[in-house]
Each structure stands twice: as structure tokens, then as C-alpha cells.
Design an enzyme around this catalytic site. Structure first.
Site, PDB file in Angstrom:
ATOM      1  N   CYS A 221       0.814  -1.218   0.000  1.00 21.55           N
ATOM      2  CA  CYS A 221       0.000   0.000   0.000  1.00 21.55           C
ATOM      3  C   CYS A 221       0.846   1.266   0.000  1.00 21.55           C
ATOM      4  CB  CYS A 221      -0.913  -0.025   1.213  1.00 21.55           C
ATOM      5  SG  CYS A 221      -1.960  -1.462   1.156  1.00 21.55           S
ATOM      6  N   GLU A 222       1.629   1.439  -1.028  1.00 18.03           N
ATOM      7  CA  GLU A 222       2.429   2.654  -1.184  1.00 18.03           C
ATOM      8  C   GLU A 222       2.577   2.921  -2.669  1.00 18.03           C
ATOM      9  OE1 GLU A 222       5.659   3.781   0.995  1.00 18.03           O
ATOM     10  OE2 GLU A 222       5.389   2.354   2.638  1.00 18.03           O
TER      11      GLU A 222
END
Ligand code: LLP
Length: 407
Positions: free
Chosen positions: A326-327
Site C-alpha cells: 500500500c504505497e
């Protein structure tokens, strides 16, 4: 390399190392220094898998270590203690004591304060510590700033004058024996001139020490030889050796080099499976099952790794290859030309043998990939895929304890 077979046998994401390639790289550098005594101390930070270490040890390699964990790995894999060097700016007392008790070849000293600690610990142990001093020659390796180490502004080593002072100090100490001189200016170096300059500075120091009757046996030129990730023109081992040796005429030192990336980088592949393909507006994304936690180099250094579809060719459209983390920084490649892909197709990320798995993490509670060796056409597992049990192992008991207290 039969990637499809390896993916179905071991699943993905999967690191694959070509042990024949690693052997050929080792032999090429050994051959380049044929005219001299040489010791290739593999920098195991590049890839510290025990089977990789055992493979290199069997070829005659030593190891350059930067922590007790690395020394333990090297010894466990069968590397001879008299071929192990301990480098690093921040060795703590426990690490120094461990290294001295194990009687490894030498400790690379990076500051005056560290030299005094080593002397004190050696005195307590009633032994003499073999050391080398890491010289910072103030030479620009012309590489990524994060991996450049030979400039005054970097934290590594000491300047020439301080180095000389430290050697003279050693000469007068019964607990310190200076046996080496060390210099490492950076990593992924593509230009021969910095090597020439750095060795010239250290060779001058070597000669001035000789005049003071300080007999240095090992001349450590560090590591850093660059490899081809895309279209880089690299330094040939022969030219590297010549640049080093040109400065050492008339001396009788053993050449030490601490190569990491050169030995393993292009022998490694990260195999990953396509999960989805999607478009955000006109932008194409290929989402795969490997992520920045498996290979952080693209995110951390904006490093380029070639990515190819396995067994698929034909026209392509540019896409970013991204992982599930999640980046937005979680990418393995940007603007990669790839054919149409669907769930289950395989992509191979190349040049992933160095600083790939060794820099991987469990970020997002992702289990780290398995590792496989391929040698003489045969594959074998050299690290199991991590399990959820592995992930929580060190926390589970603490959690249960806390629960009991709360009961
Ligand atoms: N010797 C010393 C003292 C080092 O600090 C290093 C690497 C080496 C030898 C080996 O350098 P090599 O031959 O592998 O270039 N994580 C970065 C590279 C960091 C290098 C750190 N020191 C990357 O992924 O590019």
C-alpha cells in the site's frame, strides 16, 4: 532457465540464482589477479543465503562481513576463519569481542575511537588483534550518492594522515597488529579512474608505512565493481586488476577485494506472477505478486531492473509493474514495454541476485519469497518460503504472556 517449470514447482514470488554464473564470475576475477596472491572476500551483504556462501567458499572465497550475524553466517556456511574480514563503522563491544575470539583474519578499523576499543578488548582477552585501517581517500566514485563512500563527507574510514597516526599507534601497542590497509569508495562503479586514484593514495601510504618498518601484508581494494542492469558499460576484471596492480609494483602484498554485486548480481532473477492488469485513465498498470518488500532497489534508489514476460512476445504497451503493497512507491519497473498479460502469466525481474533478497522485509506482513539455486541444469530449494508461523513466531509468546497477566 525454465521459469515456467520453476514457478509451478516452487510458486512465486521466487528468487532464482544461477550458481554456474556465480562460479564463472568468481573465476574471472581470480584469473584477473593471477599474477599476485589474492583473496576474494565476498561481501555477503549482497546476498547472504547460506548456500550461496557455501558455493563461493568451495571456490576459495573468503567473506567481508559487517555484523556478527554475517560472521556467524560465513562460519556456519564453511568459510575459513582466516579468510573473514570484519568491516563497518559501528562495531559494538560484543561484536568486537566475538570477532577477536573467533580469530578471524582482521578487523577493518574506521576511527581512532574504535581502534582504542579494539585494543582494550584485546588486552582484556590477552590477545593481539589483527587490524587494518580503512582509508577514506576522498575520491569520488561517481555513483549513486547513497552508495558512494569514499568522500570526506561520507561517514566511512579515516583520512590518510589519521590512518598513518593509527598505524604508528598500533606499532607501539602489544595488543594491536596492523596487517592490512583498506579502502572502499562505493558501489556500482563504472569508471576505472576512481579506482586508480584511490589505490594510488593507499599505495603511497603502504610505502610510507614500509619505511617506518610497519609491514602490511594485505592490500584491500574494497568492492564496488559495477554490473550491467540496462546498457551500462562495465569495467572488465582484467582492467580493474591492472589499475590496482599498476600502483603496487615492487610490493609483495596479497590483494584482497570485497566484491558483492559483481559476483552475484546478474546471476539472480526474481520471478513473479501477474495478478491483474488495469488502466487508470490512459495509464497501464501490471499488478504482480512481488513487491517493494521483495525487491526495494527500484523504490529506494530509483534503480532499473529489466523486466520481461516469460514465454510471451509480440507488440507491447508501456506499463508500470507494481506490487500489492500500500504505497505509491511500490513499483518494480516504470514504463516497461510488455505484451498483453493476464492472471497467472509470469514476469521475470533480472539482475536481482545482489541486494535483492538480502534487503527484503516483511512489510505489510508479507512472507518473504523462497530462494532456489540452479546449477548444472538442476534446481534445488535453498530457502523455504516463509510462513505465517515464521512471521509471528517472536511475538506469539509475548502475546500469550500478556494475555495471562490480564486474566
Ligand atoms: N565492501 C564494503 C566495505 C562495502 O560497504 C560494500 C558495499 C562492499 C564491499 C560491496 O560492494 P559491491 O561490490 O556489492 O558493490 N544496497 C545498495 C548497495 C550498497 C552497498 C553497500 N556496501 C544497492 O542495492 O545498490
Amino acid at each position: 532457465m525454465d521459469f515456467t517449470k520453476l514457478a509451478s514447482k516452487y510458486q512465486t514470488p521466487l528468487y532464482i540464482y544461477d550458481f554456474d554464473y556465480i562460479r564463472a564470475q568468481f573465476n574471472s576475477i581470480k584469473e584477473a589477479f593471477r599474477a599476485r596472491k589474492s583473496l576474494i572476500c565476498y561481501a555477503l551483504k549482497a546476498n547472504s543465503n547460506l548456500s550461496v556462501l557455501k558455493h563461493l567458499a568451495a571456490l576459495g572465497a573468503g567473506c567481508d562481513c559487517v555484523s556478527v550475524g554475517e560472521i556467524k553466517r560465513a562460519l556456519f556456511a564453511g568459510v575459513a576463519k582466516y579468510k573473514i574480514i570484519f568491516s563497518g563503522v559501528g562495531k559494538d563491544d560484543g561484536e568486537i569481542e566475538f570477532a577477536l575470539k573467533k580469530d578471524i583474519l582482521m578487523l577493518n578499523i574506521e576511527s581512532e575511537a574504535e581502534l582504542k576499543r579494539v585494543e582494550k578488548i584485546a588486552e582484556n582477552l590477552k590477545i593481539t588483534a589483527r587490524i587494518s585501517v580503512r582509508v577514506n581517500p576522498n575520491v569520488d566514485a561517481k555513483t549513486h550518492p547513497y552508495i558512494s563512500t569514499g568522500l570526506k563527507k561520507n561517514k566511512f574510514g579515516v583520512d590518510i594522515d589519521t590512518a598513518k597516526k593509527l598505524y604508528i599507534y598500533c606499532k607501539n601497542s602489544p595488543f594491536l597488529e596492523p596487517v592490512g590497509i583498506h579502502c572502499h569508495i562505493g558501489s556500482q562503479i563504472l569508471d576505472i579512474a576512481p579506482y586508480r586514484d584511490a589505490t594510488s593514495v593507499t599505495a603511497d601510504l603502504l610505502k610510507s608505512l614500509k619505511a617506518l618498518d610497519i609491514d602490511i601484508k594485505f592490500f584491500d581494494v574494497g568492492g564496488g565493481l559495477g554490473i550491467c542492469y540496462k546498457d551500462e558499460i562495465t569495467i572488465e576484471p582484467y582492467d580493474f586488476a591492472q589499475a590496482v596492480l599498476a600502483n603496487l609494483a615492487g610490493t609483495d602484498v596479497t590483494i584482497v577485494c570485497e566484491l558483492g554485486r559483481f559476483l552475484v548480481g546478474n546471476g539472480g532473477y526474481l520471478l513473479t506472477k501477474v495478478l491483474y492488469e488495469k488502466y487508470n485513465g490512459a495509464k497501464r498498470f501490471i499488478i504482480v505478486d512481488a513487491a517493494m518488500n521483495d525487491l526495494i532497489r527500484p523504490s529506494l534508489y530509483d534503480a532499473y531492473h529489466e523486466i520481461e514476460a516469460v514465454n510471451k512476445s509480440g507488440g507491447g504497451i508501456l506499463a508500470d509493474v507494481v506490487g500489492p503493497v500500500c504505497e505509491s512507491g511500490d513499483f518494480l519497473g516504470k514504463d516497461v514495454m510488455l505484451p498483453s498479460l493476464e492472471n497467472g502469466d509470469l514476469l521475470v525481474v533480472k539482475s536481482a541476485g545482489a541486494y535483492g533478497f538480502s534487503m527484503s522485509s516483511n512489510y505489510n506482513s508479507r512472507e518473504r519469497a523462497a530462494e532456489v539455486a540452479v546449477e548444472n541444469g538442476k534446481d534445488r530449494l535453498i530457502r523455504k518460503r516463509e510462513s505465517f508461523e515464521d512471521l509471528i513466531n517472536l511475538e506469539r509468546e509475548c502475546l500469550e504472556g500478556a494475555n495471562e497477566e490480564n486474566r
